[in-house]
Design a protein around this motif. Structure first.
Motif, PDB file in Angstrom:
ATOM      1  N   ARG A 107       0.290  24.000  61.296  1.00 56.68           N
ATOM      2  CA  ARG A 107      -0.699  23.037  60.809  1.00 56.68           C
ATOM      3  C   ARG A 107      -0.426  22.649  59.359  1.00 56.68           C
ATOM      4  NH1 ARG A 107      -6.957  24.423  59.587  1.00 56.68           N
ATOM      5  NH2 ARG A 107      -7.714  22.342  59.136  1.00 56.68           N
ATOM      6  N   ASP A 165      -7.583  26.214  55.810  1.00 56.09           N
ATOM      7  CA  ASP A 165      -8.798  25.404  55.752  1.00 56.09           C
ATOM      8  C   ASP A 165      -9.160  25.085  54.308  1.00 56.09           C
ATOM      9  OD1 ASP A 165      -9.039  25.396  58.493  1.00 56.09           O
ATOM     10  OD2 ASP A 165     -10.380  27.134  58.554  1.00 56.09           O
ATOM     11  N   ASN A 192      -7.799  19.185  49.325  1.00 53.25           N
ATOM     12  CA  ASN A 192      -7.100  17.898  49.282  1.00 53.25           C
ATOM     13  C   ASN A 192      -5.942  17.912  48.282  1.00 53.25           C
ATOM     14  OD1 ASN A 192      -6.688  15.220  50.063  1.00 53.25           O
ATOM     15  ND2 ASN A 192      -7.905  14.429  48.359  1.00 53.25           N
ATOM     16  N   ILE A 215       0.333  19.012  57.600  1.00 57.05           N
ATOM     17  CA  ILE A 215      -0.508  18.487  56.524  1.00 57.05           C
ATOM     18  C   ILE A 215       0.321  18.066  55.318  1.00 57.05           C
ATOM     19  CG2 ILE A 215      -2.292  19.117  54.837  1.00 57.05           C
ATOM     20  CD1 ILE A 215      -3.440  20.960  57.046  1.00 57.05           C
ATOM     21  N   VAL A 224      -6.855  22.340  52.989  1.00 55.36           N
ATOM     22  CA  VAL A 224      -7.256  21.027  53.500  1.00 55.36           C
ATOM     23  C   VAL A 224      -8.477  20.513  52.749  1.00 55.36           C
ATOM     24  CG1 VAL A 224      -8.135  19.809  55.509  1.00 55.36           C
ATOM     25  CG2 VAL A 224      -6.273  21.445  55.773  1.00 55.36           C
TER      26      VAL A 224
END
Length: 408
Positions: free
Chosen positions: A247, A217, A223, A251, A220
């Motif tokens: 995940r 998290d 960025n 990404i 993400v």
């Protein structure tokens, strides 16, 4: 005159000469007590990596300062600030957090680029003794203002790390995490793009304390563009960890250039690695991927008559061949860890694998490297076994071998 002769040598050359002894701290210490020219070159190497440890040197650091002498070390940095300028890599054990001199040491080091935090008593399921909520305010301020904003590499070994503090590492490019839990933080304490430069991630997981979803998290939210991913699986790898890695692969698909997967030789871990690889190949093409490394560890002792098969390698090659013809994959590295004390080691019949390698349709594929690691004895014998087992790939130049130092 020897002194005049030394002065006539360019300082860059003197530094290179001294660097030849970088693995010999005793010689470096002697050089630091001679003339100014040799002293500067030797001190730059001696003080490059400093570890504050209560027990022993865990790595190849030249300078290890015990916690009991932290006050003396702090005074040395105050009296000789040029020494502080040499320190680039700093290791701190959890016991050192109780040293009164640690805040002064941290504020004296202006050019730290790599920070290594580790538990004093480390083990697969232990954790650091540091509670960031109760850390000395002066020490916490030193970390927040003088250390975290400058480091480019953060290495954690069995050491708690709050995400709210990780967010302060605005220059961070690489995280190496060994059995270290990341502590949750309120969303408003983790600003977006806080670690925008982060590009390399190395995870050794499996401990129930490791909370990969929290880290995912954070990535993400930051960025960042992950270009290098190294995952090492141990006992107890959690289902939530697997989902988080799946995940992460999704990404970082557009930017990932290098992927490395390692497992111990345990059926559960090997199965988990296959699951991750299945996830990897189920995702649409990785356009930037150029290097894929899979480690195969074999711990059995062979009697010389044992015919070893590498089904995961065969499986891997077949699925790589199914990737888009536009794939950028250039190199596959297979690391072989073998524990054996006698020769001959084993036999290997790789006819099907040899055929699969020869039929690969990847346009940029250049090399399959068989890399024998430090735990692998008899490197020449291992190389000979694979040359005989994969004769066509070897004759074509696809198959190469690397020694324990990674040199062909």
């Amino acid at each position: 005159d020897p002194a005049l002769s030394l002065l006539s040598i360019p300082i860059e050359l003197v530094s290179r000469i001294v660097e030849c002894h970088q693995d010999d701290p005793e010689t470096l210490q002697r050089c630091s007590l001679t003339c100014t020219l040799l002293s500067s070159a030797a001190q730059a190497i001696l003080f490059n990596r400093v570890t504050l440890d209560n027990e022993y040197a865990r790595r190849d650091d030249k300078l290890v300062v015990s916690c009991s002498k932290s006050e003396q070390f702090s005074n040395l940095l105050q009296e000789s600030p040029h020494l502080a300028n040499y320190v680039r890599h700093l290791g701190i054990c959890s016991a050192a957090f109780r040293c009164p001199a640690l805040p002064n040491i941290l504020t004296s080091l202006p050019y730290i680029t790599s920070l290594y935090l580790f538990a004093t008593h480390s083990g697969p399921l232990s954790h650091s003794e540091v509670s960031w909520d109760t850390v000395n305010p002066a020490l916490l301020e030193a970390f927040r203002c003088h250390v975290f904003p400058t480091i480019r590499h953060l290495e954690l070994e069995v050491f708690h790390m709050p995400l709210s503090l990780l967010a302060l590492c605005s220059s961070l490019q690489q995280i190496t995490n060994f059995f270290s839990p990341f502590l949750p933080a309120p969303v408003d304490t983790v600003p977006a793009s806080s670690c925008r430069l982060l590009s390399r991630l190395s995870l050794s997981g499996g401990s129930p304390h490791t909370e990969l979803p929290l880290l995912m998290d954070f990535i993400v939210l930051s960025n960042c563009d992950i270009m290098s991913l190294d995952i090492e699986l141990h006992y107890g790898f959690q289902a939530t960890d697997f989902l988080a890695i799946g995940r992460l692969l999704s990404i970082c698909r557009p930017t990932l250039k290098s992927l490395q997967l390692t497992t111990i030789n345990d059926p559960e871990c090997v199965a988990t690695k296959f699951n991750i690889l299945n996830t990897f190949f189920s995702i649409s093409n990785f356009p930037a991927l150029t290097s894929l490394t899979v480690t195969i560890r074999i711990w059995q002792a062979f009697d010389g008559q044992h015919d070893v098969q590498f089904p995961e390698l065969q499986w891997l090659i077949e699925r790589i061949d199914a990737l888009s013809k536009n794939s950028s994959l250039e190199k596959i590295v297979i690391e072989i860890w073998i524990e054996c004390t006698k020769t001959p080691l084993f036999t290997f019949s790789g006819e099907e694998l040899d055929r699969a390698l020869m039929s690969l349709r990847l346009p940029l594929f250049k090399q399959l490297a068989i890399c024998a690691t430090q735990e692998t004895p008899f490197f020449d014998d291992v190389a000979h076994i694979f040359r005989r087992g994969l004769p066509k790939s070897f004759s074509r130049g696809l198959l190469t071998f690397e020694d324990r130092k990674g040199e062909s």
